[in-house]
Each structure stands twice: as structure tokens, then as C-alpha cells.
Design an enzyme around this catalytic site. Sequence first.
Site, PDB file in Angstrom:
ATOM      1  N   SER A   1      40.727  37.069  47.818  1.00 34.12           N
ATOM      2  CA  SER A   1      41.022  38.479  47.605  1.00 34.12           C
ATOM      3  C   SER A   1      42.525  38.641  47.526  1.00 34.12           C
ATOM      4  O   SER A   1      43.254  38.095  48.347  1.00 34.12           O
ATOM      5  CB  SER A   1      40.475  39.280  48.787  1.00 34.12           C
ATOM      6  OG  SER A   1      40.748  40.642  48.599  1.00 34.12           O
TER       7      SER A   1
ATOM      8  N   HIS B   1      44.570  44.159  41.632  1.00 35.57           N
ATOM      9  CA  HIS B   1      43.683  43.687  42.682  1.00 35.57           C
ATOM     10  C   HIS B   1      42.672  42.735  42.057  1.00 35.57           C
ATOM     11  O   HIS B   1      42.182  42.978  40.956  1.00 35.57           O
ATOM     12  CB  HIS B   1      42.961  44.885  43.315  1.00 35.57           C
ATOM     13  CG  HIS B   1      41.640  44.535  43.923  1.00 35.57           C
ATOM     14  ND1 HIS B   1      40.440  44.839  43.310  1.00 35.57           N
ATOM     15  CD2 HIS B   1      41.335  43.884  45.069  1.00 35.57           C
ATOM     16  CE1 HIS B   1      39.451  44.393  44.071  1.00 35.57           C
ATOM     17  NE2 HIS B   1      39.959  43.819  45.136  1.00 35.57           N
TER      18      HIS B   1
ATOM     19  N   ASN C   1      39.311  40.006  43.286  1.00 39.04           N
ATOM     20  CA  ASN C   1      38.493  39.451  44.355  1.00 39.04           C
ATOM     21  C   ASN C   1      37.302  38.765  43.722  1.00 39.04           C
ATOM     22  O   ASN C   1      36.691  39.279  42.799  1.00 39.04           O
ATOM     23  CB  ASN C   1      38.051  40.603  45.292  1.00 39.04           C
ATOM     24  CG  ASN C   1      36.829  40.259  46.120  1.00 39.04           C
ATOM     25  OD1 ASN C   1      35.771  40.861  45.962  1.00 39.04           O
ATOM     26  ND2 ASN C   1      36.963  39.296  46.989  1.00 39.04           N
ATOM     27  N   THR C   2      37.003  37.545  44.198  1.00 35.48           N
ATOM     28  CA  THR C   2      35.724  36.920  43.826  1.00 35.48           C
ATOM     29  C   THR C   2      35.149  36.280  45.084  1.00 35.48           C
ATOM     30  O   THR C   2      35.893  35.834  45.957  1.00 35.48           O
ATOM     31  CB  THR C   2      35.869  35.845  42.717  1.00 35.48           C
ATOM     32  OG1 THR C   2      36.918  34.940  43.066  1.00 35.48           O
ATOM     33  CG2 THR C   2      36.174  36.469  41.367  1.00 35.48           C
ATOM     34  N   ARG C   3      33.846  36.297  45.172  1.00 37.52           N
ATOM     35  CA  ARG C   3      33.214  35.813  46.406  1.00 37.52           C
ATOM     36  C   ARG C   3      31.835  35.220  46.106  1.00 37.52           C
ATOM     37  O   ARG C   3      31.206  35.549  45.100  1.00 37.52           O
ATOM     38  CB  ARG C   3      33.083  36.959  47.409  1.00 37.52           C
ATOM     39  CG  ARG C   3      32.337  38.149  46.862  1.00 37.52           C
ATOM     40  CD  ARG C   3      32.469  39.411  47.713  1.00 37.52           C
ATOM     41  NE  ARG C   3      31.753  40.513  47.068  1.00 37.52           N
ATOM     42  CZ  ARG C   3      32.299  41.364  46.204  1.00 37.52           C
ATOM     43  NH1 ARG C   3      33.578  41.259  45.866  1.00 37.52           N
ATOM     44  NH2 ARG C   3      31.581  42.316  45.654  1.00 37.52           N
TER      45      ARG C   3
ATOM     46  N   HIS D   1      41.989  45.019  29.312  1.00 30.90           N
ATOM     47  CA  HIS D   1      40.547  45.212  29.125  1.00 30.90           C
ATOM     48  C   HIS D   1      40.005  44.282  28.043  1.00 30.90           C
ATOM     49  O   HIS D   1      38.892  43.754  28.170  1.00 30.90           O
ATOM     50  CB  HIS D   1      40.248  46.671  28.768  1.00 30.90           C
ATOM     51  CG  HIS D   1      40.515  47.622  29.906  1.00 30.90           C
ATOM     52  ND1 HIS D   1      40.846  48.945  29.711  1.00 30.90           N
ATOM     53  CD2 HIS D   1      40.507  47.438  31.250  1.00 30.90           C
ATOM     54  CE1 HIS D   1      41.031  49.527  30.892  1.00 30.90           C
ATOM     55  NE2 HIS D   1      40.835  48.640  31.836  1.00 30.90           N
TER      56      HIS D   1
END
Lengths: 285, 285
Positions: B105, B119, B121-123, B156
Amino acid sequence: MKNIDKNKKIASEWFKHLQNHICEELELIENKNKKSKNLFSKKKWTRDKTGSNKLGGGEMRLLRGNVFEKAGVNVSTVFGQLSKKLKGKIPGTEDNSKFWASGISLVIHPFSPKIPAIHMNTRYIVTQKSWFGGGIDITPSDKNSGESKKIAKYFHGELEKTCNDYKKGSYKKYKKWCDDYFFLPHRNESRGLGGIFFDNLNSDDWNSDMNFVSNVGKTFINTYKIIVQKTIKSPWNNKDKLLQSHRRSRYVEFNLLYDRGTKFGLETDGNIEAIFMSLPPMASW
Amino acid sequence: MKNIDKNKKIASEWFKHLQNHICEELELIENKNKKSKNLFSKKKWTRDKTGSNKLGGGEMRLLRGNVFEKAGVNVSTVFGQLSKKLKGKIPGTEDNSKFWASGISLVIHPFSPKIPAIHMNTRYIVTQKSWFGGGIDITPSDKNSGESKKIAKYFHGELEKTCNDYKKGSYKKYKKWCDDYFFLPHRNESRGLGGIFFDNLNSDDWNSDMNFVSNVGKTFINTYKIIVQKTIKSPWNNKDKLLQSHRRSRYVEFNLLYDRGTKFGLETDGNIEAIFMSLPPMASW
């Protein structure tokens, strides 16, 4: 006029009077010895909508000055029907969602890190029950300095007189309530150096309760004037200002994560500008 | 080694590798053309306690620099038994509170108000089920400037390629998810200019899912390097810096009021320092 209506009138008019008085006193301090005139801006708001059960409104006053970097002094009187979500969660709304609430709420973030920030709120609520609530607490940047401890001692002493004049032993109770309330469990630290906090106050002697609540407001302005006088000339440096920004970040965390007033405001579609007026002008993480 | 254990190992090692790679790349940008060397500080933490069901830990990396005023890049791998409060609230924990979670994160708050905050985050989560989650989104100070819109369009577009290489049509879905998630209802405004958000990702082809999650991480660093390059030389003034402080206040409000990661962290006695690393260096209200 029914007794309860008379009481509502007296309480809400007192909060307005107090707002005027406090703003005048703060403007005097702000503009002392200065040619510039930094005044409170005033903004009335209403939540009245035709056919709606959300009625009433308030007046926000905001000063962004040199002594008081940010000072918000708000009053509001709102009434109508509670949302389904909140019905039953507030005393006296178990069978009837009608409510009436009036109060004054202020937060002052001074520019100098040597002048403590302060918060004061008093309110009168009427549902099928009726009661007062409120409190004051101070937040010096450096909670551990000798100067801060001396100020806190003076401040707590004045609050003790105000409480115990009302009811013997009440100070001890309201002080503990304040310490318990303004605590950040995730940081394991207090927001500031405390003060008093009370809620559901109804002694069956309305005049005595109203008198106490008025005295809390008066104690605020009388003690804060002296606190500002005692600290305004204290020299400070960049390190002190950084510590202030740090302390203010905890103020933000408390208000957004735990404060019941903020939660209540967000859940009742309150006036966002008024609810968030308490947030500091600058905070750092 | 069971398949699931191999998967856990691959995922958690990837997150650590990505943390190293990202920190190296950010340090290169931070110290380009400078004699000074601003490096990430590293801090390992563990939640292991003898006899406890809370196991694992992580590593926080924090840079307070000139280009990157505050950049936090954290990894963690935690496991054990969920608290009673959370059991059943997370997929696959209805009958068994065992869980394992690993992730990276990061939040970057650049000094220049012309460089967008970002920002990522990967989980990877394993309970009686297993899935990936994550996302990226950018927050320029001035959401309406032509420059910000151009950058968002480029950003994007790159995310669209990454998503649609994985699965046709997924970009549209993940973009909407992001817009819905990073929204502040009390302000009736978006946190920033969006990106992608996904959760409960399990297509039955683990390698393909893991590959997508890796590509999200790579897309982050590749696009952000270019975004910084494009914006680092843009001139700015005090008004832009004030707008940045204002935008950051909304970042704080979102994280403390709505972010699920923050809530989850606070409710599971997570590492406060790591959870709050996302908060901006300076914010104003």
C-alpha cells in the site's frame, strides 16, 4: 405559553446572546493594538424545506485572524422528526421521533503555539424528555510544558468552582467524563489537557440547570481571556509551530473518528460547513 | 508444497519485490540533479505475540523529501484468527475465522502542487476463499485545470490497457468501482480524478490474476514516473500550495471517515503508524 416552550425560548436566546458576547470579546483581543480590523464573518443557514420534517437553522461565525488563526462560534436551533435511523437512539425518542435541539459550539485555534486551543459547547435538547449537555476542554500544543500545566491548573480550578457552585461533587464527575470522552484509543493518548463534559443533565430544577449552563459559557470567556493574556507574549519558534501542527492532527483524528457531534451531524444531513468549522487551519502528519 | 501455500509465497514475495523497486525508482527521482540524498527510512514491525492468534508483520518505508514531501510505501503479511467482531464479515470466514492477508500500500504526497498525489494498493487474501484486491487513483490539487485533465486522460488510458489486457471490459467496471468508492458524500465530491478499484478478484486462473495484479503495480510506477516528469517543472505559486492543502484536507476526511482499510486496521489493532502513513504532511481547513 407552556413551561417547556418558555424554557426553549430562554435557552435558545441565551445561546444567541452568548455567541454575540463571545465574538465581541474575541474581536477585542484580536484587534487590540492594531490598526487592522479582523472581524467574524456571519453566515445564517436554514434547513427548512417545504413539507419537510427537518426544520430550523443556525448562524455560523468565523474569524480568520492574527491572534486567532481560526475561530468558529456557531449557534443552531433545529427541530422536526428524527430519521428512522436515529429514532430510539436518543433518550425520549423511543415512541415519538419529535425532537428540538438548540446549542452553541465553538472551537478556537490560535496562531501562537503558546496559546492553547479551546473547545466549548452547551446545548438544550427536548424530546419526550429534556436535558442539557455541554463541556469545555483545552488543548495546548505542548501538553507537558510547565507553562501548559500551570494554565491547565488555573483552568481546572475555575471550572471546579463553576461546577461545585451548581452541585457539590459535580466537578469530579464532569472532569472524569471529559477525560474519558476526549481520548484517542488508537493513539492511547488524550486529545488535550481536559476540562469538563456533561450530558443528560436534568435535576428537576430547570432554572438551576439553566443557570449552570450559562455559567459554563461565562466561565469559558472569562478564563480564556486570562489564558490568552498569560500566553500571548510567550516567545515561540518554528519547532513549537510544528508541534502545534502535530497536536492539531490529533484534533482532526478525534473529530472525524470519534466525536459524537460530528457523527450526529453527518448522520442527520447537518450543515457540513458548521460541523467541520472545528477543524484546524493547518495540521500535519 | 500445497498450491495455496505456493500462491501465498509468490504473492507476498512479489509485494516485497515491488516495494523495493518502487522505493528505488522514487529515490532516483527525488535525488536527481542533487547532491543531497533523501532516502526512504525503513521500519519493520511485527504483531507476533507468544500464544497469540495475531501473527505476521510488515515493513514501513517513509520518505520525507523535496520532490516527495511525504511518500509511504508499506508491505505487510498478517495471519491468524480474526476477532469475533470481524468473523463472518469477510468472505470465507463464516465457519472458520482463519485468515491470511498480504499486500502493498502506498500514498505519495508530492511537494509541488502541480504533481498529483497518488495512491496504490494491491493485496492477496486467503480465508476459506481466496482473492485479490487493489486499485490506483490520482488526486491533483486542481481537479479542473487543463493540465490535470490531460494527465488524468493519459493515466486512465494506461490503466485501461492494463485492465483490458487481463480481461476485456474490466476497465470500465473497475473505473466505476473507483469512482463510487473514492467519493465523499458529505461534500458531494470525488476525492480526486479516479483510476481503478477492484476486490474479490478470483477468475479461477490464479496465474492470470496474479499477473494482472503485478501489472497494476508496474503500471503504477511506469505511469507515475511519466506524470512526475510531465509536471515537475510546472511553475506554481502560494495560491496553488493553498489549494493543495485544501485538497489534502479532503484526503484526510475520506481516509478517516470512509476508508475501509483504515477502519479494518483500527478494528484489528493494526499498526497505527502504518495505517496513518497515508495522511498528508500538511492539510488545511
